[in-house]
Write an enzyme that holds these catalytic residues in place. Sequence first.
Site, PDB file in Angstrom:
ATOM      1  N   GLU A 154       0.804  -1.218   0.000  1.00 51.15           N
ATOM      2  CA  GLU A 154       0.000   0.000   0.000  1.00 51.15           C
ATOM      3  C   GLU A 154       0.841   1.275   0.000  1.00 51.15           C
ATOM      4  O   GLU A 154       0.819   2.061   0.960  1.00 51.15           O
ATOM      5  CB  GLU A 154      -0.964   0.007   1.195  1.00 51.15           C
ATOM      6  N   GLU A 175      -5.531  -8.433   0.547  1.00 52.38           N
ATOM      7  CA  GLU A 175      -6.203  -8.099   1.810  1.00 52.38           C
ATOM      8  C   GLU A 175      -7.660  -7.795   1.550  1.00 52.38           C
ATOM      9  O   GLU A 175      -7.986  -7.048   0.622  1.00 52.38           O
ATOM     10  CB  GLU A 175      -5.607  -6.847   2.483  1.00 52.38           C
TER      11      GLU A 175
HETATM   12  O1  IFM Z   1      -4.293  -3.228   9.080  1.00 55.63           O
HETATM   13  C1  IFM Z   1      -4.220  -2.673   7.812  1.00 55.63           C
HETATM   14  C2  IFM Z   1      -3.049  -3.248   7.041  1.00 55.63           C
HETATM   15  O2  IFM Z   1      -1.844  -3.082   7.720  1.00 55.63           O
HETATM   16  C3  IFM Z   1      -2.935  -2.565   5.712  1.00 55.63           C
HETATM   17  N1  IFM Z   1      -4.181  -2.600   4.989  1.00 55.63           N
HETATM   18  C4  IFM Z   1      -5.370  -2.182   5.707  1.00 55.63           C
HETATM   19  C5  IFM Z   1      -5.475  -2.921   7.024  1.00 55.63           C
HETATM   20  C6  IFM Z   1      -6.736  -2.477   7.772  1.00 55.63           C
HETATM   21  O3  IFM Z   1      -6.705  -1.111   8.010  1.00 55.63           O
END
Ligand code: IFM
Length: 460
Positions: free
Chosen positions: A181, A365
């Site tokens: 990210e 994710e």
């Molecule tokens: O916890 C985070 C993760 O570290 C990165 N993506 C989003 C998740 C939820 O906010």
Amino acid sequence: MVLDASVTLEESFSPPADSVLWRPEFLLGAATAAYQIEGAIAEDGRIPSIWDTFSATPGKTLAGDTGDIACDHYHRWQSDVELLADLNVGAYRLSISWPRVMTRDGQPNQKGIAFYRNLLTALRAKGLKTWVTLYHWDLPQHLEDKGGWVDRDTAYRFAEYADMISRELAGLVDAWATLNEPWCSAMHGYGTGHHAPGKTDVVFATQAMHHLLLGHGLAVAQLRANDPAAQVGIVANVGRGTTTGSGAADQRAAWLFELQHNNWILDPLLKKSYPSALWALWPGAEPMVLDGDMDIIGAPLDFLGINYYFRTNVVSDGKNGYTEVDLEGVERTQMGWEVHPDGLRHLLVGFHRDYPNLPPIYITENGMASDDKVVDGEVDDRSRISFLNRHLAAVDQAVKAGVDIRGYFIWSLMDNFEWAFGYERRFGIIHVDYATQQRTLKRSAKLVAQFLAQRAATTA
Ligand code: IFM
């Protein structure tokens, strides 16, 4: 682990027979990140990171929470690997803590490296595929002290780290992701200041993004050279933007939202250029780009990791930008984020349409936070099961629309340090009692394990 016999697959985790989820080659895994679970911030030669500094600064995190102990995974990794194996997942996505494995003078820290070597070896021995992210936000503090990602030199330091660690761990990793990210690292780290290092200037954010992406491109070359059998990619968070406004300016606002969240990253990676409309949104913030940078950034990828959580409603700000306006009466998670599975389908289909060279996609994710409690030894997280079911259905729809999606990782394996929100927001399919470090499988975890056992049995 003994599954609760009263929980049936049909009750709440039941992909239709023609769903891609039933295909044995469709990877289902769980994900975490180093700073969010490891703890042990001063052990075995680990040096401080920007998140140690940020979380120790009063007012930066909810309740002043830090990652000092987190889930104590650094000491409990063996039993955590057992839990992963019990879940029947095919892969585990983790990140390496740069400050744990590299000294201030750029030498390997063998004690820190041994932790990951042992962990990856144990995961492989259990038959899990290993998905390793090099940078999930924990920049060594000494590099931030020299300018952090705003300084071009950090991209070269990152490439050195990628070179070193991929030599050390070659053969133990199925897929390397360079960055997690970059939007959050750049924008929340240097623009809004919500994340470490807490800087607040959009000019810093755009320059940081460029150096993050440059570091990514330089690292890709190192990873390919040192570990040719592994896949190499990057993980981007993407956002769906829509508008309830009726005018053309509002439509443009929604378009700008997605441009800023998605195309700011995907265009340089897949088209070797930044979208020029960004510089009208942020006048004066065009980063310094040197000759050859965009070719480095646009190096071919084996996969693109997509992280998706929610939809945002925007309207025009009356100028050249947008304003977020919360929709009333929609379903939201503990984070306040709107549950909007169709946004995931929409984005995936759009990326497939807009980027002819889109690499195979893994959803690296997806998940939700809820205020989960252990009651009589059980955690009944039905809202998460429903969330997962609906988002997996959206992935299946995108596959049926022609998008090459090969896997899905639940965020997260266990409750953990949710950055500025500390420990209050629980994303795990495994509950963590932070006072005792007791892990309890939530209902969602049991159902995922049960589904994967059934899938394995029907496809054996
Ligand atoms: O916890 C985070 C993760 O570290 C990165 N993506 C989003 C998740 C939820 O906010």
